[in-house]
Design an enzyme around this catalytic site. Structure first.
Site, short mmCIF file in Angstrom:
data_model
loop_
_atom_site.label_atom_id
_atom_site.label_comp_id
_atom_site.label_asym_id
_atom_site.label_seq_id
_atom_site.Cartn_x
_atom_site.Cartn_y
_atom_site.Cartn_z
N ASP A 206 24.59 -16.54 -23.40
CA ASP A 206 23.97 -17.73 -22.83
C ASP A 206 25.02 -18.84 -22.73
OD1 ASP A 206 22.17 -19.61 -22.01
OD2 ASP A 206 21.06 -19.75 -23.90
N ASP B 238 27.48 -20.06 -19.20
CA ASP B 238 27.46 -21.43 -18.66
C ASP B 238 28.88 -21.98 -18.59
OD1 ASP B 238 24.76 -21.50 -18.27
OD2 ASP B 238 24.48 -23.41 -19.31
N LYS C 43 31.14 -11.62 -33.30
CA LYS C 43 31.63 -12.45 -34.42
C LYS C 43 31.65 -11.54 -35.64
CE LYS C 43 32.78 -16.50 -36.14
NZ LYS C 43 34.08 -17.11 -35.85
#
Ligand code: NAD
Length: 358
Positions: free
Chosen positions: A249, A253, A193
């Protein structure tokens, strides 16, 4: 060759899926001429019950004395969210990653051909194929930074979590990712980012320096919000994706869901020294524990990763992956994969079918 494996069976479905994976390991050993010694290691909720803490003294030492660690899953509602850290099963997970120096988490997300119908994305997208590997930094960033909670004068309580990354931490995960891209299709996307965060700007500058060194790898920067979008729009564009701890993380997923079931996906956590830790990405699934309903494939594929990354035995890894694909192609499904009305097999039978193919 004899390999010593630490087994952390853990809680919920952990023991059931680890048992099937161990039997697969023994079948591979028989076929390829390897033997194994297993060392049981207590960790998680079962360790709280037995000795009063989720990460008993000596856990890391026992694992370090082995060539690799296989973990089922830890945690469950029984142990709730104790205010004492050593009575929380999750503390054990963070502790073992830190103590074994497991800074790189490798999570492949591949749509197995026989399960294309389980992909929730558009048919054309699934047909283009999905085969990517997320390399997540695992021991730095906001999950390991200083946490604070304090009272302000005029805005009530305030909390802060510090996110820090050093050049060294970025470079070592970056090198892992570039090396992996070389072994796969030669493409690497680095997710950050950098338009907002200073840690991301440092991350990007280190990655650019590495990209010059690994000029044979096709490199690109992707902002994390765009990466989340591209993963559902066109996941086939990605080969290896490297990112920091929290972004990894969340994105891993997301990537797992586009391949069908959480019961299918393995992971490896590795550092610079043995042993690596191999585990399914799912948790302890307390809702189906002890009922012979859990899908053991994610744990079995974690063993394939162990053969590939810890023991450098690619043929043995392929034998396991090929056996899983063959069983799925024949139409065998555990309950999580079966369509309404379709018959399902249990944990033990699925393990047996896979061993028969090996
Ligand atoms: P979960 O992954 O355990 O379960 C989510 C859903 O997926 C459940 O419906 C479960 O039945 C299903 N599922 C999971 N694995 C499956 C399998 N192999 N076969 C078939 N279905 C499967 O996630 P959760 O419910 O959020 O967490 C349960 C416990 O596990 C919590 O205590 C959590 O902290 C812990 N957990 C541990 C780990 C780990 O040990 N690495 C990871 C995630 C969660």
């Amino acid at each position: 060759m004899n390999y010593k494996i630490a087994l952390i069976r853990g809680d919920g479905i952990g023991p059931e899926v680890v048992d099937e994976a161990v039997k697969v390991m023994l079948a591979v050993g028989e076929k390829f001429g390897h033997s194994f010694t297993f060392e049981d290691v207590l960790m998680g909720g079962c360790a709280i019950d037995a000795v009063g803490k989720s990460y008993p003294e000596g856990t890391a030492e026992k694992c370090r004395a082995c060539d690799a660690v296989l973990l089922g899953a830890v945690g469950g509602p029984k142990w709730g969210h104790s205010s004492e850290a050593d009575k929380r099963p999750e503390t054990a997970l963070l502790s073992i990653r830190r103590d074994l120096g497991l800074y790189a988490n490798l999570r492949p997300a591949a749509l197995r051909p026989a399960l294309a119908e389980a992909c929730p994305l558009k048919k054309e997208t699934a047909e283009r194929g999905i085969d990517l590997m997320i390399v997540r930094e695992l021991t730095g960033g906001i999950y390991f930074g200083r946490r604070e909670r304090y009272q302000t004068q005029d805005r009530g309580e305030e909390a802060a979590d510090r996110m820090a990354y050093s050049q060294m931490e970025i470079e070592r995960i970056g090198r892992r990712a570039f090396e992996l891209a070389r072994l796969r299709r030669g493409k690497l996307a680095s997710v950050d980012k950098a338009n907002v965060l200073e840690t991301s700007r440092l991350w990007r500058s280190v990655m650019h320096r590495l990209a010059e060194e690994y000029a044979d790898v096709q490199y690109e920067d992707v902002l994390v919000d765009n990466a989340a979008m591209q993963l559902v729009r066109d996941p086939g564009q990605f080969d290896v994706v490297v990112t920091e701890n929290m972004f990894g993380d969340i994105l891993s997923d997301e990537a797992s869901m586009i391949t069908g079931s959480i019961g299918l996906l393995p992971s490896a956590s590795i550092g610079d020294q043995a042993p690596g830790l191999y585990e399914p990405i799912h948790g302890s699934a307390p809702d189906i524990a002890g009922q012979d309903k859990a899908n053991p494939i994610a744990t079995i594929l974690s063993v394939a990763m162990m053969f590939r990354y810890s023991f450098r035995l690619a043929g043995e890894a392929q034998a396991i992956e090929g056996a899983v694909d063959a069983v799925l192609t024949e139409g065998w499904r555990t309950a999580d994969l079966a369509r309404p009305g379709e018959a399902a097999v249990g944990t033990a039978r699925m393990g047996e079918l896979i061993r028969e193919k090996i």
